[in-house]
Design a protein around this motif. Sequence first.
Motif, PDB file in Angstrom:
ATOM      1  N   VAL A  25       0.613  -1.020  -0.137  1.00 39.18           N
ATOM      2  CA  VAL A  25      -0.179  -0.409  -0.131  1.00 39.18           C
ATOM      3  C   VAL A  25       1.126   1.221   0.288  1.00 39.18           C
ATOM      4  O   VAL A  25       1.919   1.030   0.327  1.00 39.18           O
ATOM      5  N   ARG A  26       1.191   2.280  -0.845  1.00 37.40           N
ATOM      6  CA  ARG A  26       1.072   3.586  -1.037  1.00 37.40           C
ATOM      7  C   ARG A  26       0.249   4.345  -0.584  1.00 37.40           C
ATOM      8  O   ARG A  26      -0.461   4.383  -1.087  1.00 37.40           O
ATOM      9  N   PHE A  27       0.992   4.918   0.762  1.00 34.68           N
ATOM     10  CA  PHE A  27      -0.383   6.480   0.682  1.00 34.68           C
ATOM     11  C   PHE A  27       0.702   7.962   0.296  1.00 34.68           C
ATOM     12  O   PHE A  27       1.764   7.811   0.105  1.00 34.68           O
ATOM     13  N   ARG A  28      -0.209   8.389  -0.471  1.00 36.21           N
ATOM     14  CA  ARG A  28       0.427  10.031  -1.282  1.00 36.21           C
ATOM     15  C   ARG A  28       0.770  10.530  -0.013  1.00 36.21           C
ATOM     16  O   ARG A  28       0.277  10.569   0.651  1.00 36.21           O
ATOM     17  N   ALA A  29       1.722  11.479  -0.451  1.00 38.51           N
ATOM     18  CA  ALA A  29       2.422  12.001   0.407  1.00 38.51           C
ATOM     19  C   ALA A  29       1.863  13.639   0.472  1.00 38.51           C
ATOM     20  O   ALA A  29       0.871  14.300  -0.209  1.00 38.51           O
ATOM     21  N   PRO A  30       1.056  13.903   2.103  1.00 40.79           N
ATOM     22  CA  PRO A  30       0.428  14.974   1.983  1.00 40.79           C
ATOM     23  C   PRO A  30       1.385  16.646   1.274  1.00 40.79           C
ATOM     24  O   PRO A  30       2.257  16.768   1.604  1.00 40.79           O
ATOM     25  N   PHE A  31       0.839  17.336   0.753  1.00 38.04           N
ATOM     26  CA  PHE A  31       1.272  18.386   0.235  1.00 38.04           C
ATOM     27  C   PHE A  31       1.775  19.748   2.016  1.00 38.04           C
ATOM     28  O   PHE A  31       2.620  20.415   0.833  1.00 38.04           O
ATOM     29  N   ALA A  32       1.709  19.108   2.943  1.00 41.79           N
ATOM     30  CA  ALA A  32       2.051  19.955   4.110  1.00 41.79           C
ATOM     31  C   ALA A  32       3.428  19.656   4.210  1.00 41.79           C
ATOM     32  O   ALA A  32       4.775  20.164   4.484  1.00 41.79           O
ATOM     33  N   LEU A  33       3.311  18.284   4.070  1.00 45.05           N
ATOM     34  CA  LEU A  33       4.676  17.196   4.207  1.00 45.05           C
ATOM     35  C   LEU A  33       6.340  17.411   3.185  1.00 45.05           C
ATOM     36  O   LEU A  33       6.937  18.056   3.816  1.00 45.05           O
ATOM     37  N   ARG A  34       5.001  17.536   1.938  1.00 50.13           N
ATOM     38  CA  ARG A  34       6.017  17.702   1.184  1.00 50.13           C
ATOM     39  C   ARG A  34       6.342  19.004   1.544  1.00 50.13           C
ATOM     40  O   ARG A  34       7.892  19.710   0.579  1.00 50.13           O
ATOM     41  N   CYS A  35       5.942  20.082   1.640  1.00 49.12           N
ATOM     42  CA  CYS A  35       6.490  21.994   1.799  1.00 49.12           C
ATOM     43  C   CYS A  35       7.542  21.664   2.883  1.00 49.12           C
ATOM     44  O   CYS A  35       9.084  22.348   2.351  1.00 49.12           O
ATOM     45  N   GLY A  36       7.203  20.962   4.147  1.00 47.05           N
ATOM     46  CA  GLY A  36       7.728  21.029   4.999  1.00 47.05           C
ATOM     47  C   GLY A  36       9.513  20.476   4.443  1.00 47.05           C
ATOM     48  O   GLY A  36      10.690  20.335   4.953  1.00 47.05           O
ATOM     49  N   PRO A 145      -5.552  14.702  -8.165  1.00 50.73           N
ATOM     50  CA  PRO A 145      -5.646  13.647  -7.518  1.00 50.73           C
ATOM     51  C   PRO A 145      -4.282  12.098  -7.023  1.00 50.73           C
ATOM     52  O   PRO A 145      -5.364  11.693  -6.443  1.00 50.73           O
ATOM     53  N   SER A 146      -3.902  12.514  -8.287  1.00 49.98           N
ATOM     54  CA  SER A 146      -2.604  11.179  -7.813  1.00 49.98           C
ATOM     55  C   SER A 146      -1.545  12.366  -6.681  1.00 49.98           C
ATOM     56  O   SER A 146      -0.943  11.845  -6.320  1.00 49.98           O
ATOM     57  N   GLY A 147      -1.868  12.942  -6.367  1.00 58.69           N
ATOM     58  CA  GLY A 147      -0.356  13.955  -5.418  1.00 58.69           C
ATOM     59  C   GLY A 147       0.518  13.947  -6.719  1.00 58.69           C
ATOM     60  O   GLY A 147       1.559  14.320  -5.657  1.00 58.69           O
ATOM     61  N   ARG A 148       0.793  14.344  -7.514  1.00 54.86           N
ATOM     62  CA  ARG A 148       1.859  14.554  -8.418  1.00 54.86           C
ATOM     63  C   ARG A 148       1.854  16.279  -8.488  1.00 54.86           C
ATOM     64  O   ARG A 148       1.148  16.736  -9.746  1.00 54.86           O
ATOM     65  N   ALA A 149       3.413  16.838  -8.783  1.00 61.11           N
ATOM     66  CA  ALA A 149       3.706  17.889  -9.020  1.00 61.11           C
ATOM     67  C   ALA A 149       4.088  17.965 -10.123  1.00 61.11           C
ATOM     68  O   ALA A 149       4.270  16.680 -10.995  1.00 61.11           O
ATOM     69  N   LEU A 150       4.054  19.458 -11.036  1.00 56.69           N
ATOM     70  CA  LEU A 150       4.590  18.868 -12.513  1.00 56.69           C
ATOM     71  C   LEU A 150       5.706  18.275 -12.546  1.00 56.69           C
ATOM     72  O   LEU A 150       6.511  17.867 -13.441  1.00 56.69           O
ATOM     73  N   HIS A 151       6.688  19.056 -11.499  1.00 57.52           N
ATOM     74  CA  HIS A 151       7.995  17.915 -11.685  1.00 57.52           C
ATOM     75  C   HIS A 151       8.096  16.253 -11.570  1.00 57.52           C
ATOM     76  O   HIS A 151       8.970  15.613 -12.274  1.00 57.52           O
ATOM     77  N   VAL A 159       5.237  10.776  -4.765  1.00 56.67           N
ATOM     78  CA  VAL A 159       6.556  10.896  -3.584  1.00 56.67           C
ATOM     79  C   VAL A 159       5.213  10.130  -2.753  1.00 56.67           C
ATOM     80  O   VAL A 159       4.224  10.588  -2.613  1.00 56.67           O
ATOM     81  N   VAL A 160       5.287   9.410  -1.629  1.00 55.18           N
ATOM     82  CA  VAL A 160       4.360   8.655  -0.822  1.00 55.18           C
ATOM     83  C   VAL A 160       5.088   8.634   0.443  1.00 55.18           C
ATOM     84  O   VAL A 160       5.973   8.807   1.183  1.00 55.18           O
ATOM     85  N   ARG A 161       4.532   8.153   1.785  1.00 53.06           N
ATOM     86  CA  ARG A 161       4.293   8.421   2.299  1.00 53.06           C
ATOM     87  C   ARG A 161       5.662   7.377   2.497  1.00 53.06           C
ATOM     88  O   ARG A 161       5.285   5.866   2.240  1.00 53.06           O
ATOM     89  N   ARG A 162       6.489   7.215   4.229  1.00 57.77           N
ATOM     90  CA  ARG A 162       7.022   5.447   4.108  1.00 57.77           C
ATOM     91  C   ARG A 162       6.152   5.197   4.744  1.00 57.77           C
ATOM     92  O   ARG A 162       5.512   5.347   5.609  1.00 57.77           O
ATOM     93  N   THR A 163       6.302   3.775   3.931  1.00 58.81           N
ATOM     94  CA  THR A 163       5.390   2.609   5.706  1.00 58.81           C
ATOM     95  C   THR A 163       5.870   1.153   5.579  1.00 58.81           C
ATOM     96  O   THR A 163       7.600   1.473   5.739  1.00 58.81           O
TER      97      THR A 163
END
Length: 179
Positions: A25-36, A145-151, A159-163
């Motif tokens: 299972v891959r959980f997409r990374a929240p926007f706030a964590l990516r910014c952090g 919806p997939s949580g992916r940025a332009l890059h 970018v996913v949360r580490r499981t």
Amino acid sequence: MTPKVQTAKLPSAAATTKVDPRVRVRFRAPFALRCGALLIDYILLALIMVFSTMIARLMGGGARMAGGTAEKVGILIMLIVAVLDLVVMAGLTGRTVGKWTTGLRIERTDGRLPGIGRAVVRHVLGYPLSLLPFGLGFLIVAVNPSGRALHDLIAGTMVVRRTAGTIVAPVRKPRPQGA
């Protein structure tokens, strides 16, 4: 009369294949964590540039070095650390220092590590392109919806949360036929 020959029936493919109950299972990374994570990476690079410039000035006898050499040394050290962090570490482990501290990981869309080539495309080509239209390339994460940025779209990464690993799905009992 000829004898009847019975051939053995081979089991169907559906009967011989086992379903693996382990699901990755891959959980997409929240926007706030990516910014952090991005903020941590840039703070690290800024601190390295400041401290390396200060050290270069101190080693030069305290006086200003000719031609801004201390700044050049600071920028060179910062660029080396940036390549190690954003390209080499990201390509080989899927993590930068910022992503490591926030528990995020860069993966290809199929779940494998990105590799150095994709990390170069993602960070050296993709980040500037994401910044160009007023940072809208980064903000795509919030509406995609997939949580992916332009890059991520350019490099074929996400970018996913580490499981902790795979999750074992519960075993389902077959339903009774009459119910």
